[in-house]
Every structure is written in C-alpha cells, then in structure tokens.
Design a protein around this motif. Structure first.
Motif, PDB file in Angstrom:
ATOM      1  N   PRO A 137       1.019  -1.236  -0.023  1.00  0.00           N
ATOM      2  CA  PRO A 137       0.083  -0.023   0.111  1.00  0.00           C
ATOM      3  C   PRO A 137       0.989   1.265   0.118  1.00  0.00           C
ATOM      4  O   PRO A 137       1.887   1.303   0.620  1.00  0.00           O
ATOM      5  N   GLU A 138       0.292   2.344  -0.690  1.00  0.00           N
ATOM      6  CA  GLU A 138       1.139   3.450  -0.802  1.00  0.00           C
ATOM      7  C   GLU A 138       1.276   4.076   0.558  1.00  0.00           C
ATOM      8  O   GLU A 138       2.278   4.942   1.023  1.00  0.00           O
ATOM      9  N   THR A 139       0.011   4.143   1.228  1.00  0.00           N
ATOM     10  CA  THR A 139       0.098   4.536   2.944  1.00  0.00           C
ATOM     11  C   THR A 139       0.080   3.342   3.744  1.00  0.00           C
ATOM     12  O   THR A 139      -0.716   2.769   3.754  1.00  0.00           O
ATOM     13  N   PRO A 140       1.206   3.360   4.763  1.00  0.00           N
ATOM     14  CA  PRO A 140       0.985   2.446   5.832  1.00  0.00           C
ATOM     15  C   PRO A 140      -0.629   2.301   6.508  1.00  0.00           C
ATOM     16  O   PRO A 140      -0.960   3.311   6.656  1.00  0.00           O
ATOM     17  N   PRO A 141      -1.018   1.180   6.552  1.00  0.00           N
ATOM     18  CA  PRO A 141      -2.321   1.045   7.058  1.00  0.00           C
ATOM     19  C   PRO A 141      -2.527   1.600   8.443  1.00  0.00           C
ATOM     20  O   PRO A 141      -3.749   1.840   8.863  1.00  0.00           O
ATOM     21  N   SER A 142      -1.665   1.757   9.261  1.00  0.00           N
ATOM     22  CA  SER A 142      -1.897   2.416  10.522  1.00  0.00           C
ATOM     23  C   SER A 142      -1.736   4.073  10.637  1.00  0.00           C
ATOM     24  O   SER A 142      -1.794   4.518  11.728  1.00  0.00           O
ATOM     25  N   SER A 143      -1.817   4.582   9.201  1.00  0.00           N
ATOM     26  CA  SER A 143      -1.334   5.921   9.016  1.00  0.00           C
ATOM     27  C   SER A 143      -2.629   6.720   9.556  1.00  0.00           C
ATOM     28  O   SER A 143      -3.720   6.510   9.413  1.00  0.00           O
ATOM     29  N   SER A 144      -2.311   7.753  10.331  1.00  0.00           N
ATOM     30  CA  SER A 144      -3.628   8.572  11.148  1.00  0.00           C
ATOM     31  C   SER A 144      -4.083   9.248   9.992  1.00  0.00           C
ATOM     32  O   SER A 144      -5.034   9.723  10.267  1.00  0.00           O
ATOM     33  N   GLU A 145      -3.634   9.405   8.726  1.00  0.00           N
ATOM     34  CA  GLU A 145      -4.380  10.278   7.612  1.00  0.00           C
ATOM     35  C   GLU A 145      -5.671   9.287   7.043  1.00  0.00           C
ATOM     36  O   GLU A 145      -6.386  10.113   6.652  1.00  0.00           O
ATOM     37  N   SER A 146      -5.456   8.098   7.438  1.00  0.00           N
ATOM     38  CA  SER A 146      -6.321   6.900   6.621  1.00  0.00           C
ATOM     39  C   SER A 146      -7.734   7.362   7.925  1.00  0.00           C
ATOM     40  O   SER A 146      -7.569   7.559   8.885  1.00  0.00           O
ATOM     41  N   GLY A 174      -8.538  13.837  -3.598  1.00  0.00           N
ATOM     42  CA  GLY A 174      -7.172  14.201  -2.963  1.00  0.00           C
ATOM     43  C   GLY A 174      -7.194  14.828  -1.695  1.00  0.00           C
ATOM     44  O   GLY A 174      -6.186  15.182  -1.023  1.00  0.00           O
ATOM     45  N   SER A 175      -8.335  14.868  -1.193  1.00  0.00           N
ATOM     46  CA  SER A 175      -8.737  15.757   0.285  1.00  0.00           C
ATOM     47  C   SER A 175      -8.393  14.630   1.352  1.00  0.00           C
ATOM     48  O   SER A 175      -8.143  15.037   2.462  1.00  0.00           O
ATOM     49  N   LYS A 176      -8.487  13.299   0.932  1.00  0.00           N
ATOM     50  CA  LYS A 176      -8.395  12.545   2.417  1.00  0.00           C
ATOM     51  C   LYS A 176      -7.338  11.187   1.606  1.00  0.00           C
ATOM     52  O   LYS A 176      -7.359  11.020   0.457  1.00  0.00           O
ATOM     53  N   ALA A 177      -7.104  10.438   2.775  1.00  0.00           N
ATOM     54  CA  ALA A 177      -6.176   9.262   2.392  1.00  0.00           C
ATOM     55  C   ALA A 177      -7.364   8.013   2.146  1.00  0.00           C
ATOM     56  O   ALA A 177      -8.568   8.200   2.174  1.00  0.00           O
ATOM     57  N   GLU A 178      -6.784   6.760   2.042  1.00  0.00           N
ATOM     58  CA  GLU A 178      -7.925   5.705   1.795  1.00  0.00           C
ATOM     59  C   GLU A 178      -8.436   5.569   3.255  1.00  0.00           C
ATOM     60  O   GLU A 178      -8.012   5.390   3.987  1.00  0.00           O
ATOM     61  N   PRO A 179      -9.918   5.147   2.945  1.00  0.00           N
ATOM     62  CA  PRO A 179     -10.730   4.853   4.160  1.00  0.00           C
ATOM     63  C   PRO A 179     -10.387   3.471   4.775  1.00  0.00           C
ATOM     64  O   PRO A 179     -10.252   2.636   3.690  1.00  0.00           O
ATOM     65  N   ARG A 180     -10.637   3.293   5.662  1.00  0.00           N
ATOM     66  CA  ARG A 180     -10.483   1.933   6.630  1.00  0.00           C
ATOM     67  C   ARG A 180     -11.818   1.497   7.393  1.00  0.00           C
ATOM     68  O   ARG A 180     -12.164   2.455   8.094  1.00  0.00           O
ATOM     69  N   TYR A 235     -10.079  -5.122   9.442  1.00  0.00           N
ATOM     70  CA  TYR A 235     -10.077  -3.737   8.856  1.00  0.00           C
ATOM     71  C   TYR A 235      -9.832  -4.195   7.438  1.00  0.00           C
ATOM     72  O   TYR A 235      -9.325  -5.017   6.880  1.00  0.00           O
ATOM     73  N   LEU A 236     -11.022  -3.507   6.736  1.00  0.00           N
ATOM     74  CA  LEU A 236     -10.714  -3.306   5.265  1.00  0.00           C
ATOM     75  C   LEU A 236     -10.599  -2.063   4.650  1.00  0.00           C
ATOM     76  O   LEU A 236     -11.050  -0.922   4.871  1.00  0.00           O
ATOM     77  N   ARG A 237      -9.216  -2.089   4.194  1.00  0.00           N
ATOM     78  CA  ARG A 237      -8.808  -0.936   3.666  1.00  0.00           C
ATOM     79  C   ARG A 237      -9.273  -0.849   2.203  1.00  0.00           C
ATOM     80  O   ARG A 237      -8.906  -1.565   1.285  1.00  0.00           O
ATOM     81  N   LEU A 238      -9.881   0.427   2.074  1.00  0.00           N
ATOM     82  CA  LEU A 238     -10.182   0.662   0.367  1.00  0.00           C
ATOM     83  C   LEU A 238      -8.914   1.413  -0.370  1.00  0.00           C
ATOM     84  O   LEU A 238      -8.531   2.357  -0.102  1.00  0.00           O
TER      85      LEU A 238
END
Length: 249
Positions: A137-146, A174-180, A235-238
């Motif tokens: 994944p481009e952003t780590p699953p634990s990222s606070s941005e998600s 582009g306003s948010k990262a991937e939702p989880r 967790y389901l990361r989209l």
C-alpha cells in the motif's frame, strides 16, 4: 482467530519428501499451461472450514495467475472468506521472509478482493473476486491520515454505503487518504463487505465519477478502550484498483 493466525506455518519441504511433498506447497507452480484457465468459485461454508487448505488453494491460484472467487451466503460464511484472504496474505509474508527458498516467493505482494452481490432466482449471495496485488500500500495501514469508519453489528448497510461513498469520493479528489472500515465479528464484517459491494455498484452506474476500489483485509489484536480485554479487529482498507495493462500490438 488471532491465535490461530499466529500459529500458522505454511507448508515447508521435508528432507527426502520427494515430489509428493512438493505438491503440497500452497505456491506450487504449474509445469504446463492449461488450455482454458477458467475462473473457479469456492463455495465457503459457515462452519467446518479448513482455513489453511482454503487459503493455500487461493494462494496457489494467485501464483498461477488464475481468476478466483469466494462465494458466501450468510454472515459467518462471509467472515470465513475474509479470514481465508488474511491467512493467504500471511502465507505470502512468510514466503518472502523465508530466504532459504527464494524460488517459493510469490510474484505478488499481497491479495485483496472486490465484493459483489449476486442473485439467481431466489438465491442471493456475496462473491469476493480475489485480486493479487504486486505492490504494498502507498500509505501504511496504520497511518493517521486514513479515515477509520467504525462499524458495529447494528450499523445499517445503506447508511454505511453512503458513508463509504462519501469517503471514497473525497479520497479520489485528493482531500483524504484511503478509508479503512473497522469492525469485529461476523455481523460487522458482513455489513462492511455488503456495503462496499453496494458502493461499487453505485460507482459503476456513475461511469467515470471516480476510480473503482478494492478491499485489502487485515486482522489485528487490539485492546478495547477503557477495558482490560483484547479482541480481534478486522480492517478493510479501500484502495484504488490496479490499472489494467494495455498490451501493445
């Protein structure tokens, strides 16, 4: 579930095991090409599922680049499908870390799925199309941005669908990262999968409004806030689906 995943140890060759032992590897390579590689649907039951066997079959088909679907009817069955994909990812992780057998390392990094709602007469079920992913994944699953959408056993599916659609459109802008999607238990996972399928159906109707997504599943042990209790969170990361490769003439 977490304890079972922690104890998993994928197949390993034994000294003097011969061809019979090699054939038990979940990453066994085909030595010849099938004339017609047809998609295969695994009907996953609610009880009595051999999770290692199912995950190994999924891993082998991914390694052979064969299209695979997991079909489920009912909450427990859907939960078992997601569990199997989590275990398949554990297999891939184990193989990458096993430096003694580099030839066994799968070509893909992990597997995700595309949820779909199916109907045939009076029969309705959920089908998960397995998708091997070559990149992490481009952003780590634990990222606070998600954005974490917490799903309870009583979350209405249609309300969740709208929330997922809203978060995904913001991600595409582009306003948010991937939702989880965060939940636990069969009922919560079932709601998350069904809502994601409905969201994808709505995006498909809009034709180009946003890039379609897939789901990357994880199961982790977490302590409940304010309680001395550990539970298995799903967790389901989209994530955006991989772009199709265009073959040059």
């Amino acid at each position: 579930m977490a304890a079972a995943v922690a104890r998993l140890r994928p197949w390993q060759p034994r000294a003097g095991g011969g061809l019979g032992a090699a054939c038990r590897s979940p990453f066994q390579l085909r030595c010849f090409a099938w004339e017609n590689d047809k998609p295969l649907n695994f009907k996953v039951k609610a009880e009595g599922v051999d999770m290692n066997k199912l995950a190994g079959a999924v891993a082998m088909r991914c390694q052979n680049r064969q299209q695979t679907f997991l079909d489920a009817m009912g909450e427990k069955s859907i939960y078992n499908c997601v569990k199997a994909l989590v275990v398949a990812n554990k297999f891939a992780e184990y193989r990458r870390a096993d430096t003694a057998f580099p030839e066994k390392v799968p070509w893909y990094d992990r597997v995700g799925f595309i949820p779909m709602l199916r109907k045939d007469g009076t029969n309705e079920w959920v089908s998960l199309r397995v998708v091997p992913l070559e990149k992490p994944p481009e952003t780590p699953p634990s990222s606070s941005e998600s954005m974490k959408l917490k799903i309870s056993a009583n979350t209405p599916v249609l309300a969740l669908q709208k929330a997922i659609l809203n978060e995904w459109l913001q991600r595409c802008s582009g306003s948010k990262a991937e939702p989880r999607l965060a939940t636990m238990g069969g009922k919560g996972v079932s709601s998350a999968v069904k809502s994601s399928a409905l969201c994808l159906a709505e995006l498909s109707k809009r034709k180009g409004a946003a890039r379609l997504f897939l789901c990357y599943p994880e199961m982790v042990q977490e302590k409940l806030e304010g309680k001395d209790e550990t539970v298995t969170m799903t967790y389901l990361r989209l994530e955006p689906r991989p772009m199709p490769v265009v073959k040059q003439q």
